[in-house]
Write an enzyme that holds these catalytic residues in place. Structure first.
Site, PDB file in Angstrom:
ATOM      1  N   ARG A  34     -87.453  11.995 -81.203  1.00  0.00           N
ATOM      2  CA  ARG A  34     -87.422  13.189 -80.330  1.00  0.00           C
ATOM      3  C   ARG A  34     -87.542  14.472 -81.141  1.00  0.00           C
ATOM      4  O   ARG A  34     -86.866  15.466 -80.869  1.00  0.00           O
ATOM      5  CB  ARG A  34     -86.146  13.228 -79.482  1.00  0.00           C
ATOM      6  N   SER A  84     -83.062  12.157 -69.737  1.00  0.00           N
ATOM      7  CA  SER A  84     -81.924  11.715 -70.549  1.00  0.00           C
ATOM      8  C   SER A  84     -81.292  12.924 -71.244  1.00  0.00           C
ATOM      9  O   SER A  84     -81.970  13.657 -71.947  1.00  0.00           O
ATOM     10  CB  SER A  84     -82.454  10.707 -71.568  1.00  0.00           C
ATOM     11  N   GLU A 154     -80.084  15.825 -76.092  1.00  0.00           N
ATOM     12  CA  GLU A 154     -81.528  15.642 -76.224  1.00  0.00           C
ATOM     13  C   GLU A 154     -82.236  16.799 -75.530  1.00  0.00           C
ATOM     14  O   GLU A 154     -83.272  17.274 -75.981  1.00  0.00           O
ATOM     15  CB  GLU A 154     -81.947  14.302 -75.586  1.00  0.00           C
TER      16      GLU A 154
HETATM   17  C1  LIG Z   1     -86.892  12.113 -65.121  1.00  0.00           C
HETATM   18  C2  LIG Z   1     -87.254  12.318 -66.573  1.00  0.00           C
HETATM   19  C3  LIG Z   1     -87.398  11.215 -67.406  1.00  0.00           C
HETATM   20  C4  LIG Z   1     -87.699  11.381 -68.763  1.00  0.00           C
HETATM   21  N1  LIG Z   1     -87.854  10.275 -69.556  1.00  0.00           N
HETATM   22  C5  LIG Z   1     -88.136  10.425 -70.866  1.00  0.00           C
HETATM   23  C6  LIG Z   1     -88.325   9.285 -71.726  1.00  0.00           C
HETATM   24  O1  LIG Z   1     -88.223   8.144 -71.313  1.00  0.00           O
HETATM   25  N2  LIG Z   1     -88.613   9.509 -73.041  1.00  0.00           N
HETATM   26  C7  LIG Z   1     -88.719  10.774 -73.549  1.00  0.00           C
HETATM   27  O2  LIG Z   1     -89.003  10.902 -74.746  1.00  0.00           O
HETATM   28  N3  LIG Z   1     -88.550  11.856 -72.767  1.00  0.00           N
HETATM   29  C8  LIG Z   1     -88.268  11.715 -71.455  1.00  0.00           C
HETATM   30  N4  LIG Z   1     -88.103  12.816 -70.651  1.00  0.00           N
HETATM   31  C9  LIG Z   1     -88.217  14.141 -71.275  1.00  0.00           C
HETATM   32  C10 LIG Z   1     -89.668  14.576 -71.250  1.00  0.00           C
HETATM   33  O3  LIG Z   1     -90.385  13.963 -72.299  1.00  0.00           O
HETATM   34  C11 LIG Z   1     -89.678  16.060 -71.475  1.00  0.00           C
HETATM   35  O4  LIG Z   1     -89.055  16.610 -70.346  1.00  0.00           O
HETATM   36  C12 LIG Z   1     -91.104  16.535 -71.566  1.00  0.00           C
HETATM   37  O5  LIG Z   1     -91.660  16.109 -72.790  1.00  0.00           O
HETATM   38  C13 LIG Z   1     -91.115  18.005 -71.522  1.00  0.00           C
HETATM   39  O6  LIG Z   1     -92.473  18.434 -71.419  1.00  0.00           O
HETATM   40  P1  LIG Z   1     -92.899  19.515 -70.388  1.00  0.00           P
HETATM   41  O7  LIG Z   1     -94.269  19.931 -70.760  1.00  0.00           O
HETATM   42  O8  LIG Z   1     -92.646  19.015 -69.015  1.00  0.00           O
HETATM   43  O9  LIG Z   1     -91.770  20.647 -70.635  1.00  0.00           O
HETATM   44  P2  LIG Z   1     -91.801  22.098 -71.184  1.00  0.00           P
HETATM   45  O10 LIG Z   1     -90.446  22.629 -70.848  1.00  0.00           O
HETATM   46  O11 LIG Z   1     -93.016  22.841 -70.735  1.00  0.00           O
HETATM   47  O12 LIG Z   1     -91.893  21.961 -72.759  1.00  0.00           O
HETATM   48  C14 LIG Z   1     -90.907  21.322 -73.537  1.00  0.00           C
HETATM   49  C15 LIG Z   1     -90.814  22.042 -74.884  1.00  0.00           C
HETATM   50  O13 LIG Z   1     -92.089  22.114 -75.517  1.00  0.00           O
HETATM   51  C16 LIG Z   1     -92.452  23.474 -75.762  1.00  0.00           C
HETATM   52  N5  LIG Z   1     -93.870  23.592 -75.451  1.00  0.00           N
HETATM   53  C17 LIG Z   1     -94.466  23.452 -74.225  1.00  0.00           C
HETATM   54  N6  LIG Z   1     -95.797  23.641 -74.342  1.00  0.00           N
HETATM   55  C18 LIG Z   1     -96.057  23.903 -75.650  1.00  0.00           C
HETATM   56  C19 LIG Z   1     -97.242  24.175 -76.412  1.00  0.00           C
HETATM   57  N7  LIG Z   1     -98.448  24.240 -75.853  1.00  0.00           N
HETATM   58  N8  LIG Z   1     -97.117  24.391 -77.761  1.00  0.00           N
HETATM   59  C20 LIG Z   1     -95.896  24.338 -78.367  1.00  0.00           C
HETATM   60  N9  LIG Z   1     -94.738  24.071 -77.711  1.00  0.00           N
HETATM   61  C21 LIG Z   1     -94.822  23.862 -76.377  1.00  0.00           C
HETATM   62  C22 LIG Z   1     -91.592  24.309 -74.865  1.00  0.00           C
HETATM   63  O14 LIG Z   1     -91.373  25.592 -75.434  1.00  0.00           O
HETATM   64  C23 LIG Z   1     -90.318  23.501 -74.793  1.00  0.00           C
HETATM   65  O15 LIG Z   1     -89.493  23.739 -75.902  1.00  0.00           O
HETATM   66  C24 LIG Z   1     -87.842  12.684 -69.298  1.00  0.00           C
HETATM   67  C25 LIG Z   1     -87.703  13.807 -68.449  1.00  0.00           C
HETATM   68  C26 LIG Z   1     -87.417  13.632 -67.104  1.00  0.00           C
HETATM   69  C27 LIG Z   1     -87.293  14.859 -66.225  1.00  0.00           C
END
Ligand SMILES: Cc1cc2nc3c(=O)[nH]c(=O)nc-3n(C[C@H](O)[C@H](O)[C@H](O)COP(=O)(O)OP(=O)(O)OC[C@H]3O[C@@H](n4cnc5c(N)ncnc54)[C@H](O)[C@@H]3O)c2cc1C
Length: 159
Positions: A34, A84, A154
């Site tokens: 992570r 998580s 996490e």
């Molecule tokens: C129901 C659920 C189940 C999940 N299950 C898992 C799992 O099994 N395994 C796991 O590993 N994770 C899991 N997650 C977590 C999930 O991986 C993260 O929520 C997801 O990666 C976040 O990505 P996002 O683009 O939606 O979020 P965002 O909030 O847009 O981004 C997350 C982070 O990345 C940064 N970021 C976004 N875009 C960029 C960019 N272009 N360049 C640089 N930084 C950037 C943001 O500033 C922030 O810090 C789960 C989440 C949920 C809600």
């Protein structure tokens, strides 16, 4: 943050990452559990290049269906959560510890520990930031008192 599940992680399939500053090969991304070099950097990721393995379409579909079903069976996907909440430790699964401490269903007003999967903290309606932080701290304290293990978040806390 090198998302992963069921034995696979992004680091296994990504070849390189292009940011607003430069291109990084997989090995230069410092992928860990992570975590990556981008977790605490100001660089903006513009592109990711992926290399997937060729395989039989129906077998791949079956595996996808199976993993999706596993998620639906074990995780509260019908509720509002950030996934998580706590990281896995070197010698424990956070959800198992929380469950062993009988914290499933523990709540601070509308913020609660999922009764389905103890690793998920749920917003049952109108939970606030303060209530979620209280819930996280309560879970960390109770688990530490009972097991001597420290739960690390996490999810990222943005103040
Ligand atoms: C129901 C659920 C189940 C999940 N299950 C898992 C799992 O099994 N395994 C796991 O590993 N994770 C899991 N997650 C977590 C999930 O991986 C993260 O929520 C997801 O990666 C976040 O990505 P996002 O683009 O939606 O979020 P965002 O909030 O847009 O981004 C997350 C982070 O990345 C940064 N970021 C976004 N875009 C960029 C960019 N272009 N360049 C640089 N930084 C950037 C943001 O500033 C922030 O810090 C789960 C989440 C949920 C809600």
């Amino acid at each position: 943050m090198n998302a992963g599940a069921y034995g696979g992680e992004i680091k296994d399939v990504i070849v390189g990452v292009k940011t607003d500053k430069q291109y990084y090969e997989n090995e230069e991304c410092d992928f860990g559990y992570r975590n990556s070099k981008f977790s605490n950097s100001k660089e903006c990721i513009l592109k990711g290049y992926f290399q997937l393995q060729k395989g039989d379409k129906s077998i791949i579909q079956m595996k996808m269906d199976d993993l999706l079903q596993k998620r639906m069976d074990k995780q509260p996907l019908d509720k509002y959560s950030a996934g998580s909440t706590f990281k896995r430790g070197t010698d424990f699964y956070a959800s198992q510890l929380i469950s062993d401490c009988e914290l499933k269903g523990y709540r601070v007003n509308d913020a609660s520990v999922s009764t389905k999967h103890a690793g998920f903290l749920i917003n049952d309606g109108n939970a606030s930031y303060t209530e979620f932080m209280q819930l996280i701290e309560d879970v960390q304290r109770i688990v530490y008192d009972k097991t001597n293990k420290k739960l690390e978040c996490e999810v990222k806390i943005i103040k």
